[in-house]
Scaffold this active site. Structure first.
Site, PDB file in Angstrom:
ATOM      1  N   PHE A   1      39.711  39.266  33.703  1.00 53.16           N
ATOM      2  CA  PHE A   1      40.886  40.046  34.114  1.00 53.16           C
ATOM      3  C   PHE A   1      41.522  39.493  35.387  1.00 53.16           C
ATOM      4  O   PHE A   1      42.677  39.731  35.667  1.00 53.16           O
ATOM      5  CB  PHE A   1      40.495  41.504  34.402  1.00 53.16           C
ATOM      6  CG  PHE A   1      39.600  42.096  33.367  1.00 53.16           C
ATOM      7  CD1 PHE A   1      40.087  42.344  32.085  1.00 53.16           C
ATOM      8  CD2 PHE A   1      38.282  42.402  33.644  1.00 53.16           C
ATOM      9  CE1 PHE A   1      39.262  42.882  31.114  1.00 53.16           C
ATOM     10  CE2 PHE A   1      37.457  42.942  32.685  1.00 53.16           C
ATOM     11  CZ  PHE A   1      37.940  43.186  31.414  1.00 53.16           C
TER      12      PHE A   1
ATOM     13  N   PRO B   1      31.757  42.400  34.984  1.00 49.35           N
ATOM     14  CA  PRO B   1      32.342  41.111  35.398  1.00 49.35           C
ATOM     15  C   PRO B   1      33.860  41.132  35.271  1.00 49.35           C
ATOM     16  O   PRO B   1      34.413  41.687  34.316  1.00 49.35           O
ATOM     17  CB  PRO B   1      31.722  40.119  34.416  1.00 49.35           C
ATOM     18  CG  PRO B   1      30.465  40.764  33.961  1.00 49.35           C
ATOM     19  CD  PRO B   1      30.731  42.238  33.957  1.00 49.35           C
ATOM     20  N   CYS B   2      34.519  40.502  36.236  1.00 49.44           N
ATOM     21  CA  CYS B   2      35.979  40.602  36.311  1.00 49.44           C
ATOM     22  C   CYS B   2      36.684  39.313  35.909  1.00 49.44           C
ATOM     23  O   CYS B   2      37.906  39.262  35.856  1.00 49.44           O
ATOM     24  CB  CYS B   2      36.405  40.954  37.737  1.00 49.44           C
ATOM     25  SG  CYS B   2      35.962  39.675  38.933  1.00 49.44           S
ATOM     26  N   GLN B   3      35.918  38.255  35.567  1.00 50.64           N
ATOM     27  CA  GLN B   3      36.561  36.938  35.366  1.00 50.64           C
ATOM     28  C   GLN B   3      37.637  36.966  34.287  1.00 50.64           C
ATOM     29  O   GLN B   3      38.621  36.247  34.371  1.00 50.64           O
ATOM     30  CB  GLN B   3      35.511  35.870  35.000  1.00 50.64           C
ATOM     31  CG  GLN B   3      34.585  35.514  36.137  1.00 50.64           C
ATOM     32  CD  GLN B   3      33.361  36.420  36.192  1.00 50.64           C
ATOM     33  OE1 GLN B   3      33.326  37.484  35.598  1.00 50.64           O
ATOM     34  NE2 GLN B   3      32.352  35.994  36.938  1.00 50.64           N
TER      35      GLN B   3
END
Ligand SMILES: C[S@@+](CC[C@H](N)C(=O)[O-])C[C@H]1O[C@@H](n2cnc3c(N)ncnc32)[C@H](O)[C@@H]1O
Length: 338
Positions: A89, A85-87
């Site tokens: 960053f 998951p990228c949230q």
């Protein structure tokens, strides 16, 4: 859109098939790309039931719907891939270093230590490679004997009609190998990506777009190609809620209308919502359909989806565009077969 086709099995040095394990597998777009380039997939893990269902439908029963942290690493594995998951960053998220989701990237170290793949590929937003957890992940992989390299790739350079910059961290056991996928195609436009689709969404195969409310339609009507909420604030302030003026930091492409003859902006997880980005059709007063969004992600029409529209939008926006994934897979296969 033409399916991407399937290559003969990718083969390692001894001429045997190369096996993949995919963590945080989502709907399976990265797996799909590697399979298209001839890899066999032994195992995938995804915690969202609807994404896992889409994965299963397109790629097979080897997907486990679970939290990666809670299962013991297993699976025949030459290449370990995944997009955590990228949230935590993303420049669109709150980017909190303490976001517990950030630690999920360290799962690649745990799984690599157990399965000893020859290569590890981790996809994420570009700020990921500047985050403290990336350094911990890279150090962990180096301690296991891997050489770690990062690449920033723009989907538009690989045949997707979309500007989408993403980081790829590649750890390999073979020192000094350069895995740099070369851009294979010229940049494609929204018009080219949608060739052959009915102009008006007919609801089939996720060519579906919600009917806008009256106020949304009135707003869209006034937004020119390439324009956005900013145009609306100048032309028709009476159609804009006060919050639009109160917010100082705002996305420039919110309520944005696409242009026919350019690639789209990045397709994200709310790609069926005009208030979340540049998702208004180039000339019609509606948001793009889910199949149109999938086409911008270079997802072939044969790829089926499970879930409600909100799930499908998330699966599409979360995915690695197969055009990019295929180039990465080809680079990995070439390097490992040497
Ligand atoms: C960026 S998406 C991956 C997209 C995928 N690589 C593709 O190309 O389709 C990240 C995925 O990780 C899943 N996820 C988040 N936390 C997880 C966890 N603890 N265990 C397993 N999956 C998780 C999310 O549901 C989401 O589908």
């Amino acid at each position: 859109m033409r399916p991407l086709g399937r290559c003969p099995s990718a083969q390692g040095r001894a001429g045997t098939a190369m096996w993949l394990v995919d963590l945080f597998a989502g709907a399976g777009l990265l797996s799909y790309a590697f399979r298209t380039r001839g890899f066999e997939i032994s195992m995938a893990v995804e915690s969202d039931a609807r994404a896992a269902s889409t994965y299963r439908r397109n790629l097979g029963n080897h997907v486990i719907c679970a939290d990666v942290r809670r299962i013991a690493p297993r699976g025949h594995c030459d290449v370990l891939v995944g997009g955590p998951p990228c949230q935590g960053f993303s420049t669109l998220g709150k980017r909190h270093p303490a976001d517990p989701r950030n630690q999920l990237a360290l799962e690649f170290v745990r799984w690599a230590a157990a399965l000893q793949p020859r290569c590890v590929v981790v996809e994420n937003v570009e700020p990921f490679v500047r985050a403290p957890v990336w350094r911990r992940m890279a150090t962990g992989l180096r301690d296991l004997g891997y050489t770690v390299t990062t690449y920033s790739l723009n989907a538009a350079d690989f045949g997707a009609a979309q500007r989408r910059h993403r980081s790829f961290t590649i750890a390999s056991t073979t020192p000094h190998i350069s895995i740099r996928p070369q851009p294979e195609y010229r940049q494609r436009t929204v018009r080219e990506a949608w060739a052959g689709l009915p102009a008006t969404p007919d609801g089939s195969n996720w060519h579906y777009s919600p009917l806008p409310s009256l106020v949304a339609r009135n707003r869209m009507r006034l937004i020119p190609p390439g324009g956005s909420k900013r145009d609306l604030m100048n032309i028709a302030p009476e159609l804009c809620p006060p919050s639009w003026w109160r917010r100082r930091v705002e996305l420039t492409d919110v309520w944005g209308r696409l242009r026919w003859d350019k690639p789209s902006n990045t397709v994200r997880t709310c790609c069926n919502n005009a208030s979340k980005g540049r998702y208004i059709h180039p000339e019609q007063d509606r948001v793009i359909s889910l199949r149109e969004a999938a086409r911008l992600q270079s997802i072939p029409d044969e790829f089926a989806f499970d879930g409600y529209p909100i799930d499908v939008a998330r699966q599409i926006g979360n995915g690695v565009p197969p055009a990019v994934g295929c180039a990465v897979a080809a680079g990995v296969a070439a390097a490992l077969s040497r």
